[in-house]
Design a protein around this motif. Structure first.
Motif, PDB file in Angstrom:
ATOM      1  N   PRO A   1      -1.958  -9.692  -1.951  1.00  0.00           N
ATOM      2  CA  PRO A   1      -3.241  -9.120  -1.536  1.00  0.00           C
ATOM      3  C   PRO A   1      -3.059  -7.725  -0.935  1.00  0.00           C
ATOM      4  N   PHE A   2      -3.878  -6.796  -1.386  1.00  0.00           N
ATOM      5  CA  PHE A   2      -3.779  -5.388  -0.940  1.00  0.00           C
ATOM      6  C   PHE A   2      -4.270  -5.261   0.492  1.00  0.00           C
ATOM      7  N   ASN A   3      -3.600  -4.462   1.281  1.00  0.00           N
ATOM      8  CA  ASN A   3      -4.012  -4.163   2.669  1.00  0.00           C
ATOM      9  C   ASN A   3      -4.010  -5.388   3.582  1.00  0.00           C
ATOM     10  N   ASP A   4      -3.242  -6.414   3.257  1.00  0.00           N
ATOM     11  CA  ASP A   4      -3.191  -7.622   4.086  1.00  0.00           C
ATOM     12  C   ASP A   4      -1.715  -7.975   4.331  1.00  0.00           C
ATOM     13  N   LEU A   5      -1.169  -7.359   5.375  1.00  0.00           N
ATOM     14  CA  LEU A   5       0.275  -7.473   5.615  1.00  0.00           C
ATOM     15  C   LEU A   5       0.699  -8.903   5.933  1.00  0.00           C
ATOM     16  N   GLU A   6      -0.157  -9.607   6.694  1.00  0.00           N
ATOM     17  CA  GLU A   6       0.199 -10.979   7.073  1.00  0.00           C
ATOM     18  C   GLU A   6       0.422 -11.863   5.839  1.00  0.00           C
ATOM     19  N   GLU A   7      -0.518 -11.766   4.890  1.00  0.00           N
ATOM     20  CA  GLU A   7      -0.409 -12.581   3.665  1.00  0.00           C
ATOM     21  C   GLU A   7       0.785 -12.124   2.818  1.00  0.00           C
ATOM     22  N   VAL A   8       1.036 -10.825   2.819  1.00  0.00           N
ATOM     23  CA  VAL A   8       2.174 -10.305   2.046  1.00  0.00           C
ATOM     24  C   VAL A   8       3.478 -10.822   2.661  1.00  0.00           C
ATOM     25  N   GLU A   9       3.508 -10.849   3.980  1.00  0.00           N
ATOM     26  CA  GLU A   9       4.710 -11.380   4.670  1.00  0.00           C
ATOM     27  C   GLU A   9       4.992 -12.815   4.238  1.00  0.00           C
ATOM     28  N   LYS A  10       3.917 -13.616   4.136  1.00  0.00           N
ATOM     29  CA  LYS A  10       4.078 -15.015   3.694  1.00  0.00           C
ATOM     30  C   LYS A  10       4.733 -15.065   2.323  1.00  0.00           C
TER      31      LYS A  10
ATOM     32  N   ALA B   1      -4.682   2.522   0.614  1.00  0.00           N
ATOM     33  CA  ALA B   1      -3.920   1.611   1.473  1.00  0.00           C
ATOM     34  C   ALA B   1      -4.012   2.140   2.903  1.00  0.00           C
ATOM     35  N   ASP B   2      -4.033   1.214   3.882  1.00  0.00           N
ATOM     36  CA  ASP B   2      -3.920   1.649   5.278  1.00  0.00           C
ATOM     37  C   ASP B   2      -2.497   2.128   5.484  1.00  0.00           C
ATOM     38  N   LYS B   3      -2.354   3.177   6.279  1.00  0.00           N
ATOM     39  CA  LYS B   3      -1.006   3.710   6.525  1.00  0.00           C
ATOM     40  C   LYS B   3      -0.125   2.630   7.155  1.00  0.00           C
TER      41      LYS B   3
ATOM     42  N   GLY C   1       4.325  -1.185   7.016  1.00  0.00           N
ATOM     43  CA  GLY C   1       4.757  -2.581   7.143  1.00  0.00           C
ATOM     44  C   GLY C   1       5.429  -3.067   5.874  1.00  0.00           C
ATOM     45  N   LEU C   2       4.867  -2.666   4.743  1.00  0.00           N
ATOM     46  CA  LEU C   2       5.439  -3.058   3.445  1.00  0.00           C
ATOM     47  C   LEU C   2       6.833  -2.440   3.281  1.00  0.00           C
ATOM     48  N   ARG C   3       6.950  -1.192   3.701  1.00  0.00           N
ATOM     49  CA  ARG C   3       8.258  -0.505   3.645  1.00  0.00           C
ATOM     50  C   ARG C   3       9.295  -1.302   4.453  1.00  0.00           C
ATOM     51  N   GLU C   4       8.877  -1.729   5.666  1.00  0.00           N
ATOM     52  CA  GLU C   4       9.814  -2.476   6.536  1.00  0.00           C
ATOM     53  C   GLU C   4      10.180  -3.824   5.913  1.00  0.00           C
ATOM     54  N   LEU C   5       9.171  -4.497   5.358  1.00  0.00           N
ATOM     55  CA  LEU C   5       9.440  -5.789   4.710  1.00  0.00           C
ATOM     56  C   LEU C   5      10.460  -5.625   3.591  1.00  0.00           C
ATOM     57  N   CYS C   6      10.308  -4.565   2.808  1.00  0.00           N
ATOM     58  CA  CYS C   6      11.239  -4.309   1.704  1.00  0.00           C
ATOM     59  C   CYS C   6      12.638  -4.040   2.253  1.00  0.00           C
ATOM     60  N   ASP C   7      12.708  -3.222   3.318  1.00  0.00           N
ATOM     61  CA  ASP C   7      14.020  -2.916   3.913  1.00  0.00           C
ATOM     62  C   ASP C   7      14.692  -4.179   4.436  1.00  0.00           C
ATOM     63  N   ASP C   8      13.901  -5.026   5.099  1.00  0.00           N
ATOM     64  CA  ASP C   8      14.476  -6.240   5.704  1.00  0.00           C
ATOM     65  C   ASP C   8      14.976  -7.238   4.666  1.00  0.00           C
TER      66      ASP C   8
ATOM     67  N   TYR D   1       7.904   6.459   2.346  1.00  0.00           N
ATOM     68  CA  TYR D   1       8.666   6.837   1.162  1.00  0.00           C
ATOM     69  C   TYR D   1       9.197   5.626   0.396  1.00  0.00           C
ATOM     70  N   PRO D   2       8.956   5.598  -0.904  1.00  0.00           N
ATOM     71  CA  PRO D   2       9.410   4.460  -1.716  1.00  0.00           C
ATOM     72  C   PRO D   2      10.867   4.641  -2.150  1.00  0.00           C
ATOM     73  N   ASP D   3      11.420   3.599  -2.745  1.00  0.00           N
ATOM     74  CA  ASP D   3      12.752   3.718  -3.338  1.00  0.00           C
ATOM     75  C   ASP D   3      12.645   4.348  -4.720  1.00  0.00           C
ATOM     76  N   ILE D   4      11.650   3.892  -5.485  1.00  0.00           N
ATOM     77  CA  ILE D   4      11.448   4.434  -6.838  1.00  0.00           C
ATOM     78  C   ILE D   4      10.004   4.940  -6.929  1.00  0.00           C
ATOM     79  N   THR D   5       9.822   6.089  -7.553  1.00  0.00           N
ATOM     80  CA  THR D   5       8.473   6.637  -7.768  1.00  0.00           C
ATOM     81  C   THR D   5       8.198   6.692  -9.262  1.00  0.00           C
ATOM     82  N   VAL D   6       6.993   6.246  -9.631  1.00  0.00           N
ATOM     83  CA  VAL D   6       6.573   6.334 -11.031  1.00  0.00           C
ATOM     84  C   VAL D   6       5.495   7.413 -11.129  1.00  0.00           C
ATOM     85  N   LEU D   7       5.657   8.297 -12.111  1.00  0.00           N
ATOM     86  CA  LEU D   7       4.716   9.420 -12.280  1.00  0.00           C
ATOM     87  C   LEU D   7       4.141   9.431 -13.692  1.00  0.00           C
ATOM     88  N   GLY D   8       3.050  10.154 -13.870  1.00  0.00           N
ATOM     89  CA  GLY D   8       2.410  10.311 -15.181  1.00  0.00           C
ATOM     90  C   GLY D   8       1.285  11.322 -15.029  1.00  0.00           C
TER      91      GLY D   8
END
Ligand SMILES: Cc1ncc(COP(=O)(O)O)c(C=O)c1O
Length: 431
Positions: free
Chosen positions: A178-187, A211-213, A218-225, A253-260
């Motif tokens: 779910p977009f913009n819902d960190l709690e659910e993403v954490e689950k 997206a909320d900043k 939070g998503l960045r941190e989840l990915c790092d962890d 900042y992401p690990d990979i960026t996709v452009l077009g």
């Protein structure tokens, strides 16, 4: 109902015989049928019947400088003399790669493709190679092109196959978030081990919903962890939200960026994926001679001199930064004044967006994700609004989810006209 001209109708009748539904891309269809464009200039398109439209479609968001910008036309002519397609490596691809890597903060190395779809496909493959994991997370309403594994959960209610031919094997490793819902993403992160999570910093086709900043952080941190690679699909936001894209704009900042889209200078087909060296090196066949240990990428037309030459020229112009003040100011105006119109007439609708991306939602509450943008939507009314815009010489993307891309060719005059035509509709349809 929108009434296209006679010549457009004739062309549509011919088109129906050679294209399924008469269109070259489903999104280009609207009822009763589209008008056919004869020429385009700046922020306007002219149809075969002599009608002129203010264009907020802008080449699916690719044309940040407007149609047929003189810089682009000149660059294309110059590139034609060099050779549009050589198939051997050339100096222009080096120049182009250096320019993109200079502008996109998280990029050190890059590979070019011919579309955003392809770039996402290769980015996911690279992330899977790097992490040696299979699962990928993507967000409800996120559109990343037609690659099977990402063609999941795009259209509301996000629980049906998006196409025939998508096998269970191709989609079973894709987990919807779910977009913009960190709690659910954490689950979801507790339930699954992801190779990568793919996100648009601003949902584009999902309704121009930012997206909320704090969510992105939070998503960045989840990915790092969890050792998950974060992929930003910046096919729309790249070079639009800032010269450094959505990542520079948000400071995440992401690990990979996709452009077009804008990457191609606003008119030429291209895509790319880029990342830090440590990740991109997994594409290096000289370092990893065993094919099963590296990620493959290729393409007959990838990094052709036409797109490399023109793309570099336009990116250098965008790098100067002057256009962003202009397009963002127009975006802010339209977002603010749309909501003022809706409030003035007590009309159930909301604007969304950021910078030069604008969404319009005939919903009961302001949507913060693609689910909310659809649950309470007045679909019939929004279609009427789309037809009203067309009948008044304005074209936006998508009858059921109107969204706009503002270019440097738009001025306050075109914005005022959009607001005037919208107010006319709102006034007529408010109780
Ligand atoms: C965010 C995003 N990603 C990927 C794509 C796919 O790009 P393409 O149409 O070039 O394959 C799109 C296209 O609209 C997009 O908006």
């Amino acid at each position: 109902m929108y009434t296209p001209g006679r010549k457009s109708k004739e062309l549509y009748e011919r088109a129906k015989k050679v294209f399924p539904a008469g269109v070259s891309y489903t999104i280009r269809y609207f009822e009763p049928h589209p008008f056919y464009v004869k020429k385009a200039k700046g922020c306007r398109v002219h149809d075969v019947d002599g009608n002129v439209y203010i264009d907020y479609w802008m080449g699916h968001g690719a044309l940040i400088l407007g149609h047929n910008h003189p810089l682009m036309v000149k660059a294309i002519k110059e590139a034609a003399e060099i050779g549009t397609h050589i198939g051997l490596v050339n100096e222009y691809e080096v120049m182009y790669a250096e320019q993109v890597v200079k502008m996109i903060p998280s990029a050190e190395m890059i590979k070019f493709t011919n579309s955003g779809t392809e770039a996402n496909m290769y980015a996911v493959r690279l992330a899977r190679t790097y992490t040696k994991r299979s699962k990928i997370g993507k967000f409800e309403g996120g559109w990343h092109g037609g690659y099977d594994a990402l063609h999941v959960g795009v259209s509301y209610p996000f629980n049906k196959p998006e196409s025939g031919g998508l096998t269970e094997g191709a989609t079973k490793d894709t987990i919807l978030l779910p977009f913009n819902d960190l709690e659910e993403v954490e689950k979801k992160f507790r339930e699954h081990e992801f190779a990568c999570v793919v996100i648009e910093p601003v949902l584009g086709a999902g309704g121009c919903i930012p997206a909320d900043k704090e969510f992105l952080k939070g998503l960045r941190e989840l990915c790092d962890d969890t050792g998950t690679l974060l992929i930003f699909d910046e096919v729309i936001t790249g070079f639009r939200l800032s010269p450094g894209g959505g990542q520079k704009f948000y400071g995440v900042y992401p690990d990979i960026t996709v452009l077009g889209k804008i990457l191609g200078g606003g008119g030429l087909p291209v895509g790319a994926f880029c990342a830090r060296k440590e990740i991109m090196e997994l594409l290096d066949h000289t370092k990893y001679p065993d094919a099963s240990t590296r990620a493959f990428h290729g393409g007959t037309y990838s990094a052709n001199p036409l797109v490399c030459y023109v793309g570099t020229k336009i990116l250098r112009e965008l790098e100067k930064g002057y256009i962003y003040n202009h397009i963002n100011k127009l975006g802010e105006k339209i977002i603010k004044e749309l909501d003022e119109i809706f409030q003035k007439y007590n009309f159930q609708a909301f604007s969304s967006g950021v910078g030069s991306m604008v969404g319009i939602h005939f919903t009961k509450e302001k949507p913060t994700d693609a689910r909310k943008a659809n649950t309470t939507k007045n679909v019939e009314l929004v279609k009427k609004y789309h037809a009203h815009l067309l009948n008044n010489g304005i074209v936006v993307i998508k009858p059921t989810l109107p969204h706009l891309f503002i270019s440097n060719a738009h001025t306050e005059n075109e914005i005022e006209e959009f607001l005037r035509v919208t107010e006319e509709f709102v006034k007529k349809h408010s109780q």
